[in-house]
Design a protein around this motif. Sequence first.
Motif, PDB file in Angstrom:
ATOM      1  N   LYS A  68     128.120 104.237  57.140  1.00  0.00           N
ATOM      2  CA  LYS A  68     126.720 103.864  57.364  1.00  0.00           C
ATOM      3  C   LYS A  68     126.620 102.747  58.414  1.00  0.00           C
ATOM      4  N   LEU A  69     127.537 101.800  58.383  1.00  0.00           N
ATOM      5  CA  LEU A  69     127.571 100.709  59.356  1.00  0.00           C
ATOM      6  C   LEU A  69     127.857 101.252  60.764  1.00  0.00           C
ATOM      7  N   GLN A  70     128.812 102.157  60.865  1.00  0.00           N
ATOM      8  CA  GLN A  70     129.133 102.750  62.165  1.00  0.00           C
ATOM      9  C   GLN A  70     127.983 103.595  62.697  1.00  0.00           C
ATOM     10  N   ASP A  71     127.317 104.342  61.824  1.00  0.00           N
ATOM     11  CA  ASP A  71     126.158 105.137  62.248  1.00  0.00           C
ATOM     12  C   ASP A  71     125.034 104.236  62.757  1.00  0.00           C
ATOM     13  N   TRP A  72     124.807 103.107  62.057  1.00  0.00           N
ATOM     14  CA  TRP A  72     123.793 102.156  62.501  1.00  0.00           C
ATOM     15  C   TRP A  72     124.157 101.592  63.873  1.00  0.00           C
ATOM     16  N   ALA A  73     125.427 101.245  64.083  1.00  0.00           N
ATOM     17  CA  ALA A  73     125.878 100.717  65.376  1.00  0.00           C
ATOM     18  C   ALA A  73     125.669 101.753  66.480  1.00  0.00           C
ATOM     19  N   ASP A  74     125.965 103.018  66.204  1.00  0.00           N
ATOM     20  CA  ASP A  74     125.725 104.084  67.183  1.00  0.00           C
ATOM     21  C   ASP A  74     124.234 104.155  67.533  1.00  0.00           C
ATOM     22  N   GLY A  75     123.368 104.049  66.529  1.00  0.00           N
ATOM     23  CA  GLY A  75     121.930 104.065  66.763  1.00  0.00           C
ATOM     24  C   GLY A  75     121.475 102.855  67.565  1.00  0.00           C
ATOM     25  N   ALA A  76     122.076 101.705  67.303  1.00  0.00           N
ATOM     26  CA  ALA A  76     121.717 100.486  68.045  1.00  0.00           C
ATOM     27  C   ALA A  76     122.058 100.636  69.528  1.00  0.00           C
ATOM     28  N   ILE A  77     123.169 101.284  69.825  1.00  0.00           N
ATOM     29  CA  ILE A  77     123.557 101.531  71.222  1.00  0.00           C
ATOM     30  C   ILE A  77     122.500 102.393  71.909  1.00  0.00           C
ATOM     31  N   GLN A  78     121.884 103.294  71.141  1.00  0.00           N
ATOM     32  CA  GLN A  78     120.854 104.190  71.683  1.00  0.00           C
ATOM     33  C   GLN A  78     119.460 103.566  71.628  1.00  0.00           C
ATOM     34  N   GLY A  79     119.382 102.278  71.222  1.00  0.00           N
ATOM     35  CA  GLY A  79     118.109 101.573  71.245  1.00  0.00           C
ATOM     36  C   GLY A  79     117.298 101.622  69.967  1.00  0.00           C
ATOM     37  N   ARG A  80     117.898 102.059  68.868  1.00  0.00           N
ATOM     38  CA  ARG A  80     117.177 102.132  67.596  1.00  0.00           C
ATOM     39  C   ARG A  80     117.621 100.994  66.671  1.00  0.00           C
ATOM     40  N   ASP A  81     116.683 100.258  66.118  1.00  0.00           N
ATOM     41  CA  ASP A  81     116.925  99.320  65.014  1.00  0.00           C
ATOM     42  C   ASP A  81     118.227  98.526  65.162  1.00  0.00           C
ATOM     43  N   ASP A  82     118.286  97.663  66.172  1.00  0.00           N
ATOM     44  CA  ASP A  82     119.526  96.916  66.371  1.00  0.00           C
ATOM     45  C   ASP A  82     119.488  95.497  65.815  1.00  0.00           C
ATOM     46  N   TYR A 101     121.842  80.047  54.430  1.00  0.00           N
ATOM     47  CA  TYR A 101     120.946  80.188  55.569  1.00  0.00           C
ATOM     48  C   TYR A 101     121.210  81.513  56.242  1.00  0.00           C
ATOM     49  N   ALA A 102     120.299  81.887  57.109  1.00  0.00           N
ATOM     50  CA  ALA A 102     120.380  83.200  57.738  1.00  0.00           C
ATOM     51  C   ALA A 102     120.115  83.085  59.231  1.00  0.00           C
ATOM     52  N   TYR A 103     120.689  84.018  59.963  1.00  0.00           N
ATOM     53  CA  TYR A 103     120.474  84.140  61.399  1.00  0.00           C
ATOM     54  C   TYR A 103     119.716  85.432  61.679  1.00  0.00           C
ATOM     55  N   ASN A 104     118.811  85.414  62.659  1.00  0.00           N
ATOM     56  CA  ASN A 104     118.260  86.643  63.228  1.00  0.00           C
ATOM     57  C   ASN A 104     119.273  87.067  64.289  1.00  0.00           C
ATOM     58  N   ALA A 105     119.751  88.293  64.191  1.00  0.00           N
ATOM     59  CA  ALA A 105     120.817  88.717  65.098  1.00  0.00           C
ATOM     60  C   ALA A 105     120.619  90.152  65.558  1.00  0.00           C
ATOM     61  N   THR A 106     121.201  90.444  66.718  1.00  0.00           N
ATOM     62  CA  THR A 106     121.134  91.754  67.341  1.00  0.00           C
ATOM     63  C   THR A 106     122.544  92.302  67.504  1.00  0.00           C
ATOM     64  N   PHE A 107     122.708  93.583  67.249  1.00  0.00           N
ATOM     65  CA  PHE A 107     124.025  94.218  67.383  1.00  0.00           C
ATOM     66  C   PHE A 107     124.597  94.015  68.780  1.00  0.00           C
ATOM     67  N   GLU A 124     140.944  96.827  58.902  1.00  0.00           N
ATOM     68  CA  GLU A 124     139.741  96.016  58.905  1.00  0.00           C
ATOM     69  C   GLU A 124     138.747  96.529  59.934  1.00  0.00           C
ATOM     70  N   ILE A 125     137.490  96.340  59.614  1.00  0.00           N
ATOM     71  CA  ILE A 125     136.417  96.639  60.546  1.00  0.00           C
ATOM     72  C   ILE A 125     135.721  95.320  60.862  1.00  0.00           C
ATOM     73  N   SER A 126     135.334  95.130  62.120  1.00  0.00           N
ATOM     74  CA  SER A 126     134.616  93.906  62.478  1.00  0.00           C
ATOM     75  C   SER A 126     133.399  94.266  63.310  1.00  0.00           C
ATOM     76  N   ILE A 127     132.382  93.457  63.161  1.00  0.00           N
ATOM     77  CA  ILE A 127     131.147  93.668  63.903  1.00  0.00           C
ATOM     78  C   ILE A 127     130.704  92.309  64.454  1.00  0.00           C
ATOM     79  N   THR A 128     130.270  92.309  65.704  1.00  0.00           N
ATOM     80  CA  THR A 128     129.805  91.090  66.350  1.00  0.00           C
ATOM     81  C   THR A 128     128.306  91.212  66.592  1.00  0.00           C
ATOM     82  N   MET A 129     127.607  90.154  66.209  1.00  0.00           N
ATOM     83  CA  MET A 129     126.160  90.105  66.358  1.00  0.00           C
ATOM     84  C   MET A 129     125.784  88.938  67.269  1.00  0.00           C
TER      85      MET A 129
END
Length: 135
Positions: A68-82, A101-107, A124-129
């Motif tokens: 689900k995380l990888q699918d979301w990242a693929d969608g973010a690359i295409q401009g959806r919900d990043d 605390y929380a950060y507002n972040a973009t893929f 391991e999987i890593s994601i940078t925001m």
Amino acid sequence: MAVILKNNVRAYLGDFGEFDSVSGGDLERDIADYFAGGDRFPQKLKGGTAKYSDVTLMRGYDPKRDRKLQDWADGAIQGRDDDKNVRLEFMTPQGVVQDSYAYNATFKSIKVPEGKSGDNATAEISITMAVAGRA
């Protein structure tokens, strides 16, 4: 006030659950040197731009959970919900949340697990925001 240990920091990315480690999110502002007429040493001009560094989250790879995380990242690359919130919780050894605390972040990027035959290390999987600011 109690000091929070590194193993008592919990990190979450939107609805993708908890991550094992987090780095980044540092806040830095620019300070400019200003030389007034005839001065040999600069004055420091405050109030310049400020920026948060990128936040990188890592965890052990679970194909069912992380698809689900990888699918979301693929969608973010295409401009959806990043955009997602990155939330950090600082806990006592007893598991009581002392601060959060929380950060507002973009893929920005995702790194899928590397592998090597015969290696028993955890994948391991890593994601940078890219952080836009505090939520």
